[in-house]
Design a protein around this motif. Structure first.
Motif, PDB file in Angstrom:
ATOM      1  N   ILE A   8       0.845  -1.187   0.000  1.00  0.00           N
ATOM      2  CA  ILE A   8       0.000   0.000   0.000  1.00  0.00           C
ATOM      3  C   ILE A   8       0.884   1.242   0.000  1.00  0.00           C
ATOM      4  O   ILE A   8       1.753   1.392   0.865  1.00  0.00           O
ATOM      5  CB  ILE A   8      -0.922   0.028   1.238  1.00  0.00           C
ATOM      6  N   ALA A   9       0.667   2.124  -0.970  1.00  0.00           N
ATOM      7  CA  ALA A   9       1.452   3.358  -1.057  1.00  0.00           C
ATOM      8  C   ALA A   9       0.517   4.562  -0.991  1.00  0.00           C
ATOM      9  O   ALA A   9      -0.268   4.806  -1.912  1.00  0.00           O
ATOM     10  CB  ALA A   9       2.258   3.376  -2.346  1.00  0.00           C
ATOM     11  N   GLU A  39       8.756   7.316  -4.193  1.00  0.00           N
ATOM     12  CA  GLU A  39      10.124   6.788  -4.241  1.00  0.00           C
ATOM     13  C   GLU A  39      10.267   5.589  -3.307  1.00  0.00           C
ATOM     14  O   GLU A  39      10.873   4.566  -3.661  1.00  0.00           O
ATOM     15  CB  GLU A  39      11.121   7.879  -3.870  1.00  0.00           C
ATOM     16  N   GLN A  40       9.711   5.705  -2.116  1.00  0.00           N
ATOM     17  CA  GLN A  40       9.774   4.588  -1.164  1.00  0.00           C
ATOM     18  C   GLN A  40       9.011   3.383  -1.713  1.00  0.00           C
ATOM     19  O   GLN A  40       9.447   2.239  -1.552  1.00  0.00           O
ATOM     20  CB  GLN A  40       9.187   5.018   0.180  1.00  0.00           C
ATOM     21  N   ALA A  41       7.891   3.628  -2.379  1.00  0.00           N
ATOM     22  CA  ALA A  41       7.123   2.528  -2.969  1.00  0.00           C
ATOM     23  C   ALA A  41       7.971   1.771  -3.979  1.00  0.00           C
ATOM     24  O   ALA A  41       7.967   0.533  -4.012  1.00  0.00           O
ATOM     25  CB  ALA A  41       5.862   3.071  -3.639  1.00  0.00           C
ATOM     26  N   PHE A  42       8.715   2.500  -4.796  1.00  0.00           N
ATOM     27  CA  PHE A  42       9.575   1.864  -5.802  1.00  0.00           C
ATOM     28  C   PHE A  42      10.623   0.978  -5.136  1.00  0.00           C
ATOM     29  O   PHE A  42      10.838  -0.175  -5.532  1.00  0.00           O
ATOM     30  CB  PHE A  42      10.246   2.930  -6.661  1.00  0.00           C
ATOM     31  N   HIS A  43      11.288   1.512  -4.103  1.00  0.00           N
ATOM     32  CA  HIS A  43      12.341   0.735  -3.430  1.00  0.00           C
ATOM     33  C   HIS A  43      11.759  -0.490  -2.721  1.00  0.00           C
ATOM     34  O   HIS A  43      12.366  -1.568  -2.730  1.00  0.00           O
ATOM     35  CB  HIS A  43      13.105   1.625  -2.454  1.00  0.00           C
ATOM     36  N   ASN A  58      -1.421  10.956  -5.786  1.00  0.00           N
ATOM     37  CA  ASN A  58      -0.750  12.183  -5.337  1.00  0.00           C
ATOM     38  C   ASN A  58       0.084  11.910  -4.094  1.00  0.00           C
ATOM     39  O   ASN A  58      -0.456  11.735  -3.000  1.00  0.00           O
ATOM     40  CB  ASN A  58      -1.780  13.278  -5.041  1.00  0.00           C
ATOM     41  N   MET A  59       1.406  11.861  -4.281  1.00  0.00           N
ATOM     42  CA  MET A  59       2.327  11.624  -3.168  1.00  0.00           C
ATOM     43  C   MET A  59       3.569  12.484  -3.357  1.00  0.00           C
ATOM     44  O   MET A  59       3.890  12.889  -4.480  1.00  0.00           O
ATOM     45  CB  MET A  59       2.730  10.142  -3.090  1.00  0.00           C
ATOM     46  N   PRO A  60       4.295  12.776  -2.269  1.00  0.00           N
ATOM     47  CA  PRO A  60       5.523  13.566  -2.392  1.00  0.00           C
ATOM     48  C   PRO A  60       6.660  12.757  -2.988  1.00  0.00           C
ATOM     49  O   PRO A  60       6.579  11.545  -3.147  1.00  0.00           O
ATOM     50  CB  PRO A  60       5.826  13.956  -0.934  1.00  0.00           C
ATOM     51  N   LYS A  61       7.753  13.474  -3.309  1.00  0.00           N
ATOM     52  CA  LYS A  61       8.971  12.920  -3.919  1.00  0.00           C
ATOM     53  C   LYS A  61       8.672  12.427  -5.330  1.00  0.00           C
ATOM     54  O   LYS A  61       9.033  13.083  -6.293  1.00  0.00           O
ATOM     55  CB  LYS A  61       9.609  11.845  -3.053  1.00  0.00           C
ATOM     56  N   GLU A  70       8.168   3.879 -13.082  1.00  0.00           N
ATOM     57  CA  GLU A  70       9.452   3.280 -12.715  1.00  0.00           C
ATOM     58  C   GLU A  70       9.294   1.828 -12.263  1.00  0.00           C
ATOM     59  O   GLU A  70      10.124   0.974 -12.580  1.00  0.00           O
ATOM     60  CB  GLU A  70      10.122   4.114 -11.612  1.00  0.00           C
ATOM     61  N   VAL A  71       8.218   1.548 -11.520  1.00  0.00           N
ATOM     62  CA  VAL A  71       7.970   0.168 -11.074  1.00  0.00           C
ATOM     63  C   VAL A  71       7.771  -0.748 -12.275  1.00  0.00           C
ATOM     64  O   VAL A  71       8.335  -1.848 -12.343  1.00  0.00           O
ATOM     65  CB  VAL A  71       6.736   0.108 -10.139  1.00  0.00           C
ATOM     66  N   LYS A  72       6.985  -0.304 -13.244  1.00  0.00           N
ATOM     67  CA  LYS A  72       6.696  -1.156 -14.397  1.00  0.00           C
ATOM     68  C   LYS A  72       7.924  -1.345 -15.287  1.00  0.00           C
ATOM     69  O   LYS A  72       8.058  -2.377 -15.939  1.00  0.00           O
ATOM     70  CB  LYS A  72       5.536  -0.575 -15.210  1.00  0.00           C
ATOM     71  N   LYS A  73       8.813  -0.360 -15.300  1.00  0.00           N
ATOM     72  CA  LYS A  73      10.067  -0.524 -16.052  1.00  0.00           C
ATOM     73  C   LYS A  73      10.943  -1.590 -15.401  1.00  0.00           C
ATOM     74  O   LYS A  73      11.518  -2.446 -16.081  1.00  0.00           O
ATOM     75  CB  LYS A  73      10.836   0.802 -16.095  1.00  0.00           C
TER      76      LYS A  73
END
Length: 216
Positions: A8-9, A39-43, A58-61, A70-73
Motif C-alpha cells: 500500500i502506497a 520513491e519509497q514505494a519503488f524501493h 498524489n504523493m511527495p517525492k 518506474e515500477v513497471k520498467k
C-alpha cells in the motif's frame, strides 16, 4: 496461490490504515508493506516483490504516476492499481500509458474494490472489463459531441484509435501496422476531425470510453 502480496502506497497514514482494514478480512490479500511516498514505494517493490501495489496518485517525492512508470520498467510482473479521489479522465489515460493495470476511485463501495481486485489479479478479463466499465461511468463526461460513435470510422481508423488508446506513438503504430509514419499522422488528423476532438489526449479518452483499446 494462497494470497496476493500487497504493498500500500499512500502519504496519509489514515488512508493506509483504511485500505489495510478493507483488505484484511479477505484471506486472498496479505498486506506486506506500506510506503508514504512514490520513491519509497519503488524501493519497497524491489525489496518485497509484491504481487500488487495500490498506489495513491498524489504523493511527495515521486507522484503515484511517476512511481508506477518506474515500477513497471523495473518489475513488469508487478501489477499496479492507481488510487485517486479524482474524476479526471486524463489521470486514467496517463495511468494506463504509464503501465497501471487498474484505476480505483477511493469513494467506491468496498465490495466494488474487492471484486475489481479479484478480477484483476485473477486475470478474469470479462469481469475486469465489466468492472472497468462501471468505473468509467463514474468519471465526468467531458464535452463529447453526440452522434460521433466509432461506427463513423473506417476499419483502419478504428485500428489507429485502438493503438492511440493504448498509449502507442505514431512511430510505434506505423511499425505495428507496417505503414508510413506520415500516413499514421494523417489518419490521426482525419480521425480528430471526424470525431470533433481537439487533441490526442481526448482521442485516447474516447478510445477508453468506447472500449477501443488494443490488447497485448
Amino acid at each position: 496461490m494462497n494470497g496476493y502480496r500487497v504493498l500500500i502506497a499512500d502519504d496519509h497514514p489514515m488512508a493506509r490504515s483504511a485500505i489495510r482494514s478493507l483488505l484484511d478480512p479477505d484471506p486472498s490479500f496479505e498486506v506486506i508493506g506500506e510506503a508514504e511516498n512514490g520513491e519509497q514505494a519503488f524501493h519497497l517493490c524491489g525489496e518485497l516483490q509484491p504481487d500488487l501495489v495500490l498506489m495513491d496518485i498524489n504523493m511527495p517525492k515521486w507522484s503515484g504516476l511517476e512511481a508506477t512508470r518506474e515500477v513497471k520498467k523495473a518489475y513488469p510482473h508487478i501489477k499496479v492499481v492507481i488510487l485517486s479521489v479524482s474524476d479526471d479522465v486524463g489521470d486514467l489515460i496517463t495511468a494506463i500509458q504509464f503501465g497501471a493495470q487498474g484505476y480505483l476511485l477511493k469513494n467506491l463501495e468496498p465490495d466494488d474494490w474487492i471484486n475489481y481486485l479479484h478480477a484483476l489479479l485473477g486475470e478474469d478479463s470479462e469481469l475486469s472489463r465489466e468492472m472497468a466499465n462501471r468505473l468509467l461511468h463514474r468519471f465526468r463526461q467531458e464535452d463529447q459531441p453526440t452522434g460521433t460513435g466509432p461506427e463513423i470510422l473506417t476499419p483502419r481508423e478504428r485500428e489507429i484509435v485502438m493503438y492511440v488508446g493504448a498509449g502507442k506513438t505514431n512511430r510505434e503504430i506505423s511499425e505495428t501496422l507496417i505503414i508510413a509514419e506520415n500516413t499514421v499522422k494523417n489518419h490521426v488528423k482525419n480521425i480528430l476531425d471526424k470525431l470533433q476532438l481537439a487533441n490526442r489526449v481526448q482521442l485516447a479518452a474516447y478510445a477508453v470510453r468506447h472500449h477501443l483499446i488494443a490488447r497485448g
